[in-house]
Design a protein around this motif. Structure first.
Motif, PDB file in Angstrom:
ATOM      1  N   LYS A 385       0.961  -1.335  -0.015  1.00  0.00           N
ATOM      2  CA  LYS A 385      -0.041   0.145  -0.227  1.00  0.00           C
ATOM      3  C   LYS A 385       0.898   1.338  -0.053  1.00  0.00           C
ATOM      4  O   LYS A 385       0.290   2.317  -0.048  1.00  0.00           O
ATOM      5  CB  LYS A 385      -1.047  -0.058   1.103  1.00  0.00           C
ATOM      6  CG  LYS A 385      -2.068  -1.084   1.243  1.00  0.00           C
ATOM      7  CD  LYS A 385      -3.098  -0.843   2.152  1.00  0.00           C
ATOM      8  CE  LYS A 385      -4.065  -2.143   2.035  1.00  0.00           C
ATOM      9  NZ  LYS A 385      -5.342  -1.879   3.139  1.00  0.00           N
ATOM     10  N   SER A 386       2.125   1.101   0.135  1.00  0.00           N
ATOM     11  CA  SER A 386       2.928   2.248   0.063  1.00  0.00           C
ATOM     12  C   SER A 386       3.082   2.760  -1.465  1.00  0.00           C
ATOM     13  O   SER A 386       3.384   3.966  -1.689  1.00  0.00           O
ATOM     14  CB  SER A 386       4.484   2.150   0.521  1.00  0.00           C
ATOM     15  OG  SER A 386       4.955   0.999  -0.136  1.00  0.00           O
ATOM     16  N   LYS A 387       2.847   1.868  -2.302  1.00  0.00           N
ATOM     17  CA  LYS A 387       2.813   2.338  -3.784  1.00  0.00           C
ATOM     18  C   LYS A 387       1.315   2.726  -4.380  1.00  0.00           C
ATOM     19  O   LYS A 387       0.141   2.419  -3.510  1.00  0.00           O
ATOM     20  CB  LYS A 387       3.133   0.984  -4.665  1.00  0.00           C
ATOM     21  CG  LYS A 387       4.479   0.479  -4.463  1.00  0.00           C
ATOM     22  CD  LYS A 387       5.049  -0.707  -5.175  1.00  0.00           C
ATOM     23  CE  LYS A 387       6.384  -1.187  -5.004  1.00  0.00           C
ATOM     24  NZ  LYS A 387       6.565  -2.586  -5.728  1.00  0.00           N
ATOM     25  N   ILE A 388       1.204   3.314  -5.265  1.00  0.00           N
ATOM     26  CA  ILE A 388      -0.059   3.902  -5.711  1.00  0.00           C
ATOM     27  C   ILE A 388      -0.734   2.568  -6.282  1.00  0.00           C
ATOM     28  O   ILE A 388      -0.471   1.921  -7.228  1.00  0.00           O
ATOM     29  CB  ILE A 388      -0.205   4.835  -6.713  1.00  0.00           C
ATOM     30  CG1 ILE A 388       0.596   6.033  -6.016  1.00  0.00           C
ATOM     31  CG2 ILE A 388      -1.200   5.325  -7.329  1.00  0.00           C
ATOM     32  CD1 ILE A 388       1.029   7.304  -7.149  1.00  0.00           C
ATOM     33  N   GLN A 389      -2.005   2.141  -5.652  1.00  0.00           N
ATOM     34  CA  GLN A 389      -2.839   1.137  -6.095  1.00  0.00           C
ATOM     35  C   GLN A 389      -3.770   1.552  -7.286  1.00  0.00           C
ATOM     36  O   GLN A 389      -4.344   2.623  -7.147  1.00  0.00           O
ATOM     37  CB  GLN A 389      -3.560   0.509  -5.195  1.00  0.00           C
ATOM     38  CG  GLN A 389      -2.767   0.012  -3.736  1.00  0.00           C
ATOM     39  CD  GLN A 389      -1.963  -1.251  -4.056  1.00  0.00           C
ATOM     40  OE1 GLN A 389      -2.468  -2.091  -4.703  1.00  0.00           O
ATOM     41  NE2 GLN A 389      -0.516  -0.990  -4.072  1.00  0.00           N
ATOM     42  N   ILE A 390      -3.800   0.847  -8.340  1.00  0.00           N
ATOM     43  CA  ILE A 390      -4.740   1.013  -9.547  1.00  0.00           C
ATOM     44  C   ILE A 390      -5.755   0.069  -9.839  1.00  0.00           C
ATOM     45  O   ILE A 390      -5.128  -1.293  -9.515  1.00  0.00           O
ATOM     46  CB  ILE A 390      -3.784   1.601 -10.801  1.00  0.00           C
ATOM     47  CG1 ILE A 390      -2.774   0.394 -11.180  1.00  0.00           C
ATOM     48  CG2 ILE A 390      -3.085   2.914 -10.371  1.00  0.00           C
ATOM     49  CD1 ILE A 390      -2.398   0.686 -12.548  1.00  0.00           C
ATOM     50  N   GLU A 391      -6.506   0.157 -10.454  1.00  0.00           N
ATOM     51  CA  GLU A 391      -7.594  -0.942 -10.895  1.00  0.00           C
ATOM     52  C   GLU A 391      -7.622  -0.955 -12.293  1.00  0.00           C
ATOM     53  O   GLU A 391      -7.645   0.226 -13.035  1.00  0.00           O
ATOM     54  CB  GLU A 391      -8.930  -0.614 -10.375  1.00  0.00           C
ATOM     55  CG  GLU A 391      -9.840  -1.533 -10.725  1.00  0.00           C
ATOM     56  CD  GLU A 391     -11.378  -1.472 -10.069  1.00  0.00           C
ATOM     57  OE1 GLU A 391     -12.256  -0.954 -11.093  1.00  0.00           O
ATOM     58  OE2 GLU A 391     -11.562  -1.901  -9.084  1.00  0.00           O
ATOM     59  N   ILE A 392      -7.135  -1.894 -13.060  1.00  0.00           N
ATOM     60  CA  ILE A 392      -6.914  -2.011 -14.352  1.00  0.00           C
ATOM     61  C   ILE A 392      -8.362  -3.005 -14.847  1.00  0.00           C
ATOM     62  O   ILE A 392      -8.531  -4.324 -14.710  1.00  0.00           O
ATOM     63  CB  ILE A 392      -6.000  -2.719 -15.118  1.00  0.00           C
ATOM     64  CG1 ILE A 392      -4.659  -1.828 -14.264  1.00  0.00           C
ATOM     65  CG2 ILE A 392      -5.873  -2.814 -16.466  1.00  0.00           C
ATOM     66  CD1 ILE A 392      -3.257  -2.763 -14.581  1.00  0.00           C
ATOM     67  N   GLY A 393      -9.384  -2.372 -15.729  1.00  0.00           N
ATOM     68  CA  GLY A 393     -10.471  -3.114 -16.311  1.00  0.00           C
ATOM     69  C   GLY A 393     -10.258  -3.419 -17.820  1.00  0.00           C
ATOM     70  O   GLY A 393     -10.014  -2.478 -18.360  1.00  0.00           O
ATOM     71  N   HIS A 394     -10.542  -4.746 -18.124  1.00  0.00           N
ATOM     72  CA  HIS A 394     -10.523  -5.013 -19.455  1.00  0.00           C
ATOM     73  C   HIS A 394     -11.045  -6.537 -19.726  1.00  0.00           C
ATOM     74  O   HIS A 394     -11.274  -7.050 -18.819  1.00  0.00           O
ATOM     75  CB  HIS A 394      -8.842  -4.987 -19.946  1.00  0.00           C
ATOM     76  CG  HIS A 394      -8.163  -5.952 -19.395  1.00  0.00           C
ATOM     77  ND1 HIS A 394      -7.922  -7.283 -19.695  1.00  0.00           N
ATOM     78  CD2 HIS A 394      -7.453  -5.906 -18.061  1.00  0.00           C
ATOM     79  CE1 HIS A 394      -7.152  -7.921 -19.062  1.00  0.00           C
ATOM     80  NE2 HIS A 394      -6.699  -7.210 -18.173  1.00  0.00           N
ATOM     81  N   GLU A 395     -11.487  -6.633 -21.151  1.00  0.00           N
ATOM     82  CA  GLU A 395     -11.737  -8.215 -21.304  1.00  0.00           C
ATOM     83  C   GLU A 395     -10.546  -8.928 -21.454  1.00  0.00           C
ATOM     84  O   GLU A 395      -9.510  -8.509 -21.748  1.00  0.00           O
ATOM     85  CB  GLU A 395     -12.450  -8.020 -22.907  1.00  0.00           C
ATOM     86  CG  GLU A 395     -13.865  -7.396 -22.868  1.00  0.00           C
ATOM     87  CD  GLU A 395     -14.914  -8.098 -22.280  1.00  0.00           C
ATOM     88  OE1 GLU A 395     -14.676  -9.450 -22.039  1.00  0.00           O
ATOM     89  OE2 GLU A 395     -15.848  -7.495 -21.721  1.00  0.00           O
ATOM     90  N   ALA A 396     -10.735 -10.148 -20.778  1.00  0.00           N
ATOM     91  CA  ALA A 396      -9.614 -10.969 -20.692  1.00  0.00           C
ATOM     92  C   ALA A 396      -9.226 -11.587 -22.044  1.00  0.00           C
ATOM     93  O   ALA A 396      -8.100 -11.866 -22.353  1.00  0.00           O
ATOM     94  CB  ALA A 396     -10.158 -12.175 -19.793  1.00  0.00           C
ATOM     95  N   SER A 397     -10.233 -11.597 -22.830  1.00  0.00           N
ATOM     96  CA  SER A 397      -9.933 -12.297 -24.331  1.00  0.00           C
ATOM     97  C   SER A 397     -10.901 -11.498 -25.472  1.00  0.00           C
ATOM     98  O   SER A 397     -11.843 -10.910 -25.082  1.00  0.00           O
ATOM     99  CB  SER A 397      -9.990 -13.727 -24.246  1.00  0.00           C
ATOM    100  OG  SER A 397     -11.486 -13.951 -24.235  1.00  0.00           O
ATOM    101  N   THR A 398     -10.480 -11.484 -26.622  1.00  0.00           N
ATOM    102  CA  THR A 398     -11.269 -10.903 -27.621  1.00  0.00           C
ATOM    103  C   THR A 398     -10.874 -11.465 -28.815  1.00  0.00           C
ATOM    104  O   THR A 398      -9.683 -11.934 -29.111  1.00  0.00           O
ATOM    105  CB  THR A 398     -10.995  -9.389 -27.445  1.00  0.00           C
ATOM    106  OG1 THR A 398     -11.832  -8.633 -28.441  1.00  0.00           O
ATOM    107  CG2 THR A 398      -9.481  -8.748 -27.783  1.00  0.00           C
TER     108      THR A 398
END
Length: 839
Positions: A385-398
């Motif tokens: 948590k000392s690092k900036i936490q981000i959320e990555i949203g995407h389709e797993a496959s396409t």
């Protein structure tokens, strides 16, 4: 590195196991001890501890040599995958205790995990045969938990193989057949592929058909007959325990024969020093046997043919031929055999040999794992948590060449300082594409990424402040699989889910398929069963008053079959202690059954009368057992049914085929009375044969059904003449017209339906008189019943007699009779299981 996806896949095989993980967008095998792609699924215990894999397999070989000379307690174990979910125990004399299949599998999983040396692994995707039943899947999850995995998902083996094959293959349309013949199980999976989007169209399989069956066939039909020709071994073969040990020990020589004859026209098997068991006359047994490829093919072909037949049946069910297939994908060690490859090419089509049958499942599991989010609990444990936490949203496959990705800062998960302005750059791993710097915040930003066709595209995310300084952040990477679509819906139900009900019209106990949980429905799935009725009242707070809902899994065509021919999962019990108020008899019950992506089952039972819902979680620790004497009796009854078919003069060739199947099952049963795996195999195949017997019996049904229809209608006409009215006469006349049509067409299905309808009308017409007779009989013999409350019983009977004198209808008398039945002890009530729902 904190992973957000599982990324690890394990092929937990009967004979061999393997582990893979995603590295830079590619599924890679993790080498066993830095050398091998796979590891024997073998566990051994010595005085110092546990051995797993190659060393354990060496110990197993030494132990089998000793078994050839005498009966010993084993300490090395293989093929325990075939007994997952059963009550089978493996006793280790060195440990001094019993071990379950799950405990042995856990040792394999722990060892595979230990070969990952650069990070802790606490989440995994484990593959299971498509034909695995619910309790076997649960047992696999228990093994994962025992081995220390905090999060384990299951994936069907043919689906994993198709994923690994599909990613590298240029064929993006058509039908694929996965032919998965492993060490202990066989699966055939038909996939439909459209523009790279894969969907499992249908599956078929056998949990007790695999390499073990090939080895035992060689033992039983080549090696043991050779020994019997030269030595007397009746004492060994007459003792179930000694026979089981001896056959198991000889399997090593069967494996040697198979391997050598894969590339030689003949092979001499000579064993002198190791095969030192004395025969019945005290002579030392020696094996000196020359076997040709043709002789081996004669023995193995019937085993392989079962798998080919299953595959052909699957294709025919979907109106396809082998020539309709675009790919036939081989999976499993036995598919290296030139015998099965030749059979497949001749009977279906030429197999595609571009993938490694031994590693394709593990790699496919890792590919799938790269699309599955790690559980929130594990994410929290591994966050820095000392690092900036981000959320990555995407389709797993396409199947598209562009994909939108959302980036969002998780301020509540970050303890370090977040600059006022934060910029993100997404760069593809080949450095040929990057997004440039885009400002992001806690609301989220959408970035369009460019994908390489037919690859697992790996991307790195870098954060910057407004001065261009790099900010520490996580996660740093994500992947998108291009060229495969529909991963979320690829896995489906491989069996039909249903419940045991008593059919309202006939009283027959049968398997009722739950709408929405049919075979091949995509997971997760939800099914409903409405219009069910209770047979008795359930008093609140009373454990002795209950409804029983037996839950089953059935194969193709299971609906309407006898419930016992299907795989029992669990008996759901809802008692008065679970209900807030009195539930009268004949009350409605609506079931909702939900099965999640990992095939965990939950049930809701809704009672409209009470406006109450009972929530039931199906336990995940149930095991199956097969009692030897019971199975022997079932085989005996099946043989009796065959004799009945012969007496009725049914098609002789079909009866002979079924008789041959029963005789083969009896032979296998005699060889495996001391073997849980063998008995499970016999039971599975016996159920299929019993269904065939029922189907043949139906071909002689018309004469009996014709007589029954005429008798039932005559009885109805007579009852209508005595008890009917204008309305009932109209119904009877309509039924007469239907009867004439059915008698002309001789349609058995319509005839059965009409018989049920006639019976139902008769029952309703005469019910009031049945109720009157019940009251009069119990009044006349009042003293011979053991009433729970005799004063209340007398009061009800008097009330009933008064009603009878006033020309009552069914509604007047039915509640009185129900209350009287509830005052009787169970053994004095009218016969029949009244806890099962009526449908």
């Amino acid at each position: 590195m904190a992973r957000t996806k599982i990324d690890y896949g394990i092929d937990l095989g009967t004979t061999n196991s393997a582990i893979s993980r995603m590295e830079s967008g590619e599924a890679k095998i993790i080498k066993i001890s830095g050398l091998d792609d796979t590891m024997p699924s073998c566990v051994a215990y010595n005085k110092k501890g546990v051995l797993v894999g190659k060393n354990a397999f060496g110990a197993h070989g030494s132990e089998q040599d000793l078994r050839l000379s005498r009966d010993i307690e084993p300490n090395a174990f293989i093929e325990f995958k075939r007994t997952m979910g059963t009550d089978k125990k493996y006793f280790s004399s060195n440990l001094g205790k019993d071990l379950s299949s799950e405990e042995l599998s856990a040792e394999v999983l722990k060892t595979l995990k230990s070969f990952v040396t650069d990070e802790a692994v606490n989440a995994v995707v484990i593959t299971v045969p498509a034909a695995f039943k619910n309790n076997q899947i649960d047992a696999t999850r228990r093994a994962a938990k025992l081995s220390g995995f905090e999060h384990a998902e299951v994936l069907q083996e043919p689906v994993a193989a198709a994923m690994a094959y599909g990613l590298d293959n240029k064929k993006k349309d058509g039908f694929w057949l996965v032919f998965d013949f492993g060490g202990g199980t066989f699966d055939a999976a038909l996939l439909k592929v459209e523009d790279g989007i894969m969907k499992v169209a249908d599956t078929e399989g056998d949990n007790y058909l695999g390499g073990k069956n090939l080895d035992l066939a060689v033992v039983d039909e080549i090696i043991i007959p050779h020994i019997q020709e030269n030595f007397s071994i009746d004492d060994i073969l007459s003792n179930d325990y000694s026979k089981s040990n001896y056959r198991e020990a000889l399997k090593r020589y069967a494996e040697e024969l198979k391997n050598e004859l894969s590339f030689k026209s003949e092979f001499n098997l000579y064993k002198e020093g190791q095969a030192t068991r004395l025969d019945d006359n005290g002579e030392e047994i020696e094996i000196d046997l020359t076997v040709t490829q043709a002789e081996l093919e004669t023995v193995l072909s019937p085993i392989f043919q079962k798998a080919v037949d299953i595959s052909i049946k699957l294709l025919e069910r979907n109106n396809l031929k082998g020539s309709s297939l675009d790919s036939l994908i081989l999976v499993g060690g036995p598919t290296f055999s030139p015998i099965i490859r030749k059979m497949l090419e001749k009977q279906i089509c030429k197999p595609d040999t571009t993938v490694d049958p031994m590693t394709v499942v593990s790699k496919g599991a890792a590919l799938y794992a790269s699309t599955v989010e790690i559980s929130d609990d594990i994410k929290e444990q591994t966050r820095d948590k000392s690092k900036i936490q981000i959320e990555i949203g995407h389709e797993a496959s396409t199947v598209e060449l562009e994909e939108f990705v959302t980036l969002k800062i998780l301020t509540d998960k970050t303890e370090g300082t977040i600059p006022e302005k934060v910029f993100a750059e997404i760069a593809r791993s080949d450095k040929a594409w990057s997004s440039g710097k885009v400002e992001i915040n806690e609301i989220g930003e959408v970035i369009e990424t460019q994908l390489i066709e037919g690859k697992t595209n790996s991307f790195e995310v870098t954060l910057f402040d407004d001065k261009g300084n790099i900010l520490e952040s996580e996660p740093k990477e994500f992947t998108i699989i291009q060229g495969i679509g529909g991963l979320n819906s690829m896995q489906g139900l491989t069996l039909n889910w249903g419940i045991e009900i008593k059919k309202r019209e006939t009283g027959k106990i049968e398997f009722r398929q739950v709408s929405g949980l049919e075979q091949n429905k995509s997971l997760p799935a939800t099914g409903t069963a409405n219009g069910l009725k209770t047979q008795k009242q359930i008093r609140p707070g009373m454990d002795s008053d209950f409804i029983k809902i037996p839950l089953y899994q059935g194969e193709h065509g299971a609906d309407g079959t006898r419930a016992i021919y299907n795989e029992h999962v669990y008996d759901i019990i809802i008692s008065g202690a679970d209900l807030p108020a009195l539930l009268p008899d004949n009350s409605d019950v609506d079931l909702t059954i939900s099965i999640d992506k990992s095939q965990k089952v939950s049930i809701q039972a809704y009672f409209p009368y009470l406006d109450h819902t009972s929530e039931i979680e199906v336990p995940t620790d149930t095991v199956q057992s097969v009692e030897t004497n019971w199975l022997s009796n079932e085989i005996r009854k099946a043989k009796g049914s065959i004799e009945e078919l012969k007496e009725e003069g049914i098609q002789e060739d079909k009866v002979q085929k079924i008789e041959s199947e029963i005789n083969e099952l009896e032979r296998k049963f005699d060889n495996s009375k001391n073997d849980v795996d063998g008995k499970q195999e016999v039971l599975t195949n016996l159920r299929k044969t019993l269904k065939n017997i029922d189907e043949l019996s139906e071909t002689t049904e018309w004469p009996k059904l014709e007589e029954e229809l005429k008798e039932e209608f005559y009885r109805l006409e007579k009852a209508n003449k005595d008890l009917g009215n204008d309305r009932s006469t109209q119904v009877v006349n309509q039924l007469r017209n239907q009867l004439e049509e059915v008698l002309k067409s001789q349609d058995i299905k319509l005839g059965k339906a009409l018989a049920e309808e006639i019976h139902s009308v008769f029952f309703q017409m005469t019910l009031v008189y049945q109720l009157i007779n019940f009251i009069r009989q119990h009044n006349q013999h009042f003293g011979s019943y053991h009433w729970k409350d005799s004063n209340r019983a007398r009061q009800l009977l008097n009330e009933g007699l008064q009603q009878i004198g006033e020309n009552p209808n069914t509604d007047d008398l039915h509640p009185i009779v129900v209350d009287l039945i509830n005052l009787l002890p169970n053994d004095e009530r009218p016969s029949g299981d009244d806890s099962v729902l009526v449908g």
